[in-house]
Design a protein around this motif. Structure first.
Motif, PDB file in Angstrom:
ATOM      1  N   ASP A 164       0.666  -1.157   0.021  1.00 19.52           N
ATOM      2  CA  ASP A 164      -0.047   0.011  -0.063  1.00 19.52           C
ATOM      3  C   ASP A 164       0.920   1.237  -0.002  1.00 19.52           C
ATOM      4  O   ASP A 164       0.298   2.474   0.126  1.00 19.52           O
ATOM      5  N   GLY A 165       2.274   1.160  -0.238  1.00 19.36           N
ATOM      6  CA  GLY A 165       2.944   2.084  -0.138  1.00 19.36           C
ATOM      7  C   GLY A 165       3.680   2.699   1.073  1.00 19.36           C
ATOM      8  O   GLY A 165       4.518   3.510   1.283  1.00 19.36           O
ATOM      9  N   THR A 166       3.187   2.187   2.383  1.00 19.26           N
ATOM     10  CA  THR A 166       3.562   2.368   3.663  1.00 19.26           C
ATOM     11  C   THR A 166       4.828   1.774   4.115  1.00 19.26           C
ATOM     12  O   THR A 166       5.320   0.848   3.186  1.00 19.26           O
ATOM     13  N   ARG A 167       5.649   2.561   4.865  1.00 15.65           N
ATOM     14  CA  ARG A 167       7.023   1.816   5.455  1.00 15.65           C
ATOM     15  C   ARG A 167       6.437   0.691   6.183  1.00 15.65           C
ATOM     16  O   ARG A 167       5.921   0.894   7.144  1.00 15.65           O
ATOM     17  N   ASN A 168       7.394  -0.380   6.077  1.00 16.14           N
ATOM     18  CA  ASN A 168       7.184  -1.570   6.913  1.00 16.14           C
ATOM     19  C   ASN A 168       8.087  -0.932   8.094  1.00 16.14           C
ATOM     20  O   ASN A 168       8.682  -0.304   8.319  1.00 16.14           O
ATOM     21  N   ALA A 169       7.482  -1.850   9.049  1.00 17.85           N
ATOM     22  CA  ALA A 169       7.830  -1.529  10.529  1.00 17.85           C
ATOM     23  C   ALA A 169       9.235  -1.992  10.865  1.00 17.85           C
ATOM     24  O   ALA A 169       9.570  -2.848  11.729  1.00 17.85           O
ATOM     25  N   ILE A 170      10.272  -1.619  10.079  1.00 16.36           N
ATOM     26  CA  ILE A 170      11.780  -1.867  10.089  1.00 16.36           C
ATOM     27  C   ILE A 170      12.511  -0.791  10.775  1.00 16.36           C
ATOM     28  O   ILE A 170      12.560   0.417   9.764  1.00 16.36           O
ATOM     29  N   ARG A 171      12.933  -0.527  12.010  1.00 16.08           N
ATOM     30  CA  ARG A 171      13.641   0.427  12.393  1.00 16.08           C
ATOM     31  C   ARG A 171      14.960   0.290  12.462  1.00 16.08           C
ATOM     32  O   ARG A 171      15.650  -0.729  12.990  1.00 16.08           O
ATOM     33  N   LEU A 172      15.686   1.080  11.718  1.00 16.40           N
ATOM     34  CA  LEU A 172      17.279   1.190  11.752  1.00 16.40           C
ATOM     35  C   LEU A 172      17.893   1.782  12.875  1.00 16.40           C
ATOM     36  O   LEU A 172      17.526   3.044  13.112  1.00 16.40           O
ATOM     37  N   GLN A 173      18.582   1.167  13.938  1.00 22.36           N
ATOM     38  CA  GLN A 173      19.100   1.552  14.990  1.00 22.36           C
ATOM     39  C   GLN A 173      20.414   2.385  15.028  1.00 22.36           C
ATOM     40  O   GLN A 173      20.427   3.177  15.702  1.00 22.36           O
TER      41      GLN A 173
END
Length: 549
Positions: free
Chosen positions: A243-252
């Motif tokens: 859907d174009g949203t960012r997946n919940a992957i957080r770069l620490q």
């Protein structure tokens, strides 16, 4: 102002040459069925050795990637900014098919052609080959789940490089990453704690956990491991959802690494990131090992490439530099060092390209080549990658103090050289995997010795080494004792493999020097301790930037 000095006896830069002008490489390319790619390999080699590409690599390495966790307004973005030349390097690599292209190429030798192109283009910059290699390796793992392969494989093999976080299926081409290790386990991935919870939609899971080392975090998709209800499983996780949203992957954070600095490596957290199951629950290791096996080939190829790069620099310097009344290259002890470095580099190149040929033929259904690939890659990954740092250090020393300064490029090579040995598991992991393969797949041992035995009778020292190795294998018993000596055993496997290739296909002077020093034991522990009576002139003549091909 008075003139205080005149610049003399300094070596011209070795740029502007064809780095593919390597007799061992081109001979192996033809022998392994990819002679049709020679013109493109030469074109890429000329570009890799040119001033422009060398500058791309230097600046991409000097100006390391920068992590931006938030935009100026406080929105979470988790993006990595690269030097523009990183994208120039990536664009050339993808357009020339260094990524997943061989999987879509029906020509025999496609994987060999790719390996040769990785070998030459990596001499411009090794860092960007990390996402290139992972993209190549992702395809066989993804094929475990045919419906996902149908969607993503055409994008992973496309000759288009499109940087930026967008829906993968809306791009002309994508790159892939791999995310396995966690801080508590490293190579022991079965201890991973990342959880994968079914969402209710078939095949879709929400992942939560911390990954300790995720390289190339701006890749479009990742193969990752997580604990599902049925056990450790493999998932395909996109950076951007449909859907174009960012997946919940957080770069620490980005890792502050010894080398490989043009490439970003990160710690990440999954906070309910969505991923698709690849294969069956509980079969994650078996699935992702398909990817690991392919990255092993690139570890061997890139180590051999680095050896060739260091060797050419050393020979070039010694040819132009004078000391104590003569050119360095004409002085006996330096000739010993250079010839020894050349022998190591040529042996590594032959082994890497032979295994690329095995990968190619295995992909086309050759069962014996598949068995050789399985054992040969683990053996060669251990040994060639283990030799690379010592080789780089000796090549650097050939330039003396000039080699120790950044302008020479050799400190960069030296910092890069340990990486392939560490990638997807250290030397111990590779050595123990060889033992595991030998125990579980005796047909792989048969295929390995069938290949080695093709050199039987060509050199008595090789024959003696093979006979001794067979005797050692027959005497293996206690598992702890076998594991204790695994490195020694795998080293011997690697040496007879290289020796067999050299006596059959290598330059006679190189083969003689290899058998005398590596198999017959007539040498010291450092480079430059070859025995007397070898044709070092012929060996060195094959090793400079102007080698006849």
């Amino acid at each position: 102002m008075p003139t205080t000095h005149e610049v003399t006896n300094q070596v011209p830069p070795p740029t502007g040459h064809d780095v593919s002008a390597d007799p061992a490489l081109l001979e192996a390319l033809r022998r392994e069925g990819a002679g049709w790619a020679e013109a493109e390999v030469r074109e890429l080699g000329t570009r890799a050795g040119g001033a422009e590409a060398q500058e791309w690599g230097r600046l991409a390495e000097r100006h390391s990637p920068v992590l931006h966790t938030h935009d100026r307004y406080g929105h979470r973005i988790d993006e990595v900014e690269f030097h523009p030349y990183w994208h120039s390097l990536m664009d050339v690599a993808v357009r020339h098919g260094l990524h997943g292209a061989p999987w879509a190429d029906e020509r025999p030798g496609a994987h060999v052609a790719r390996a040769a192109k990785v070998f030459v283009w990596g001499q411009a910059d090794a860092g960007h080959l990390c996402p290139v290699s992972m993209t190549y390796a992702a395809v066989p793992a993804l094929r475990v789940q045919p419906e996902l392969a149908e969607v993503y494989e055409p994008l992973l093999t496309s000759p288009s490089y499109e940087f930026g976080l967008r829906v993968p299926t809306e791009k002309r081409g994508i790159v892939a990453g791999m995310s396995m290790t966690e801080k508590q386990g490293g190579s022991d991935v079965r201890t991973n704690t990342t959880r994968a919870v079914p969402t209710g939609e078939p095949g879709l899971y929400a992942l939560t956990g911390h990954k300790w080392f995720t390289s190339a975090p701006m890749s479009d998709v990742f193969l990752t491991l997580a604990q599902a209800p049925g056990g450790l499983s493999c998932f395909l996780v996109p950076r951007v959802l449909p859907d174009g949203t960012r997946n919940a992957i957080r770069l620490q954070r980005l890792k502050d690494k010894l080398g490989n600095r043009s490439n970003a490596s990160s710690e990440i957290e999954y906070e309910g990131a969505l991923g698709r199951l690849v294969g069956e629950e509980g079969r994650g290791v078996a699935t992702i090992i398909r990817m690991v096996n392919m990255t092993r080939l690139d570890c061997a190829v890139s180590s051999a490439s680095g050896m060739r790069l260091g060797l050419v620099q050393a020979v070039h310097h010694a040819t132009h530099r004078r000391a104590f009344g003569a050119r360095l290259v004409d002085q006996p002890l330096m000739r010993n060092v250079l010839a020894d470095l050349a022998v190591e580099a040529e042996a590594a190149t032959l082994a890497a390209l032979r295994l690329a040929g095995a990968v190619d033929r295995a992909a086309r259904g050759d069962a014996e080549e598949e068995q050789l690939r399985r054992l040969g890659l683990a053996v060669t990954k251990y040994w060639v990658c283990k030799r690379a740092p010592a080789h780089a250090a000796e090549a650097l020393e050939c330039l003396g103090g000039n080699g120790y300064v950044e302008d020479s490029g050799l400190p960069r090579l030296y910092r890069e050289s340990p990486l392939p040995s560490i990638w997807e598991g250290s030397g111990n992991v590779a050595a123990l995997d060889v033992l595991r393969a030998m125990a579980r797949q005796p047909q792989a041992v048969e295929a390995f010795f069938a290949e080695v035995d093709r050199g039987a009778g060509a050199d008595r020292r090789l024959d003696a080494a093979v006979a001794g190795l067979r005797k050692e294998l027959a005497g293996l018993g206690d598992p702890d004792a076998t594991a204790y000596g695994a490195r020694r055993l795998v080293e011997r496997l690697a040496l007879v493999f290289q020796g067999s290739l050299l006596v059959r296909h290598g330059n006679p002077a190189v083969a003689d020097a290899f058998c005398a020093s590596r198999l017959d034991g007539d040498r010291g522990l450092a480079f430059g301790t070859l025995p007397a009576g070898l044709d070092t002139a012929s060996i060195i003549e094959r090793s400079g930037p102007d080698a006849a091909v």
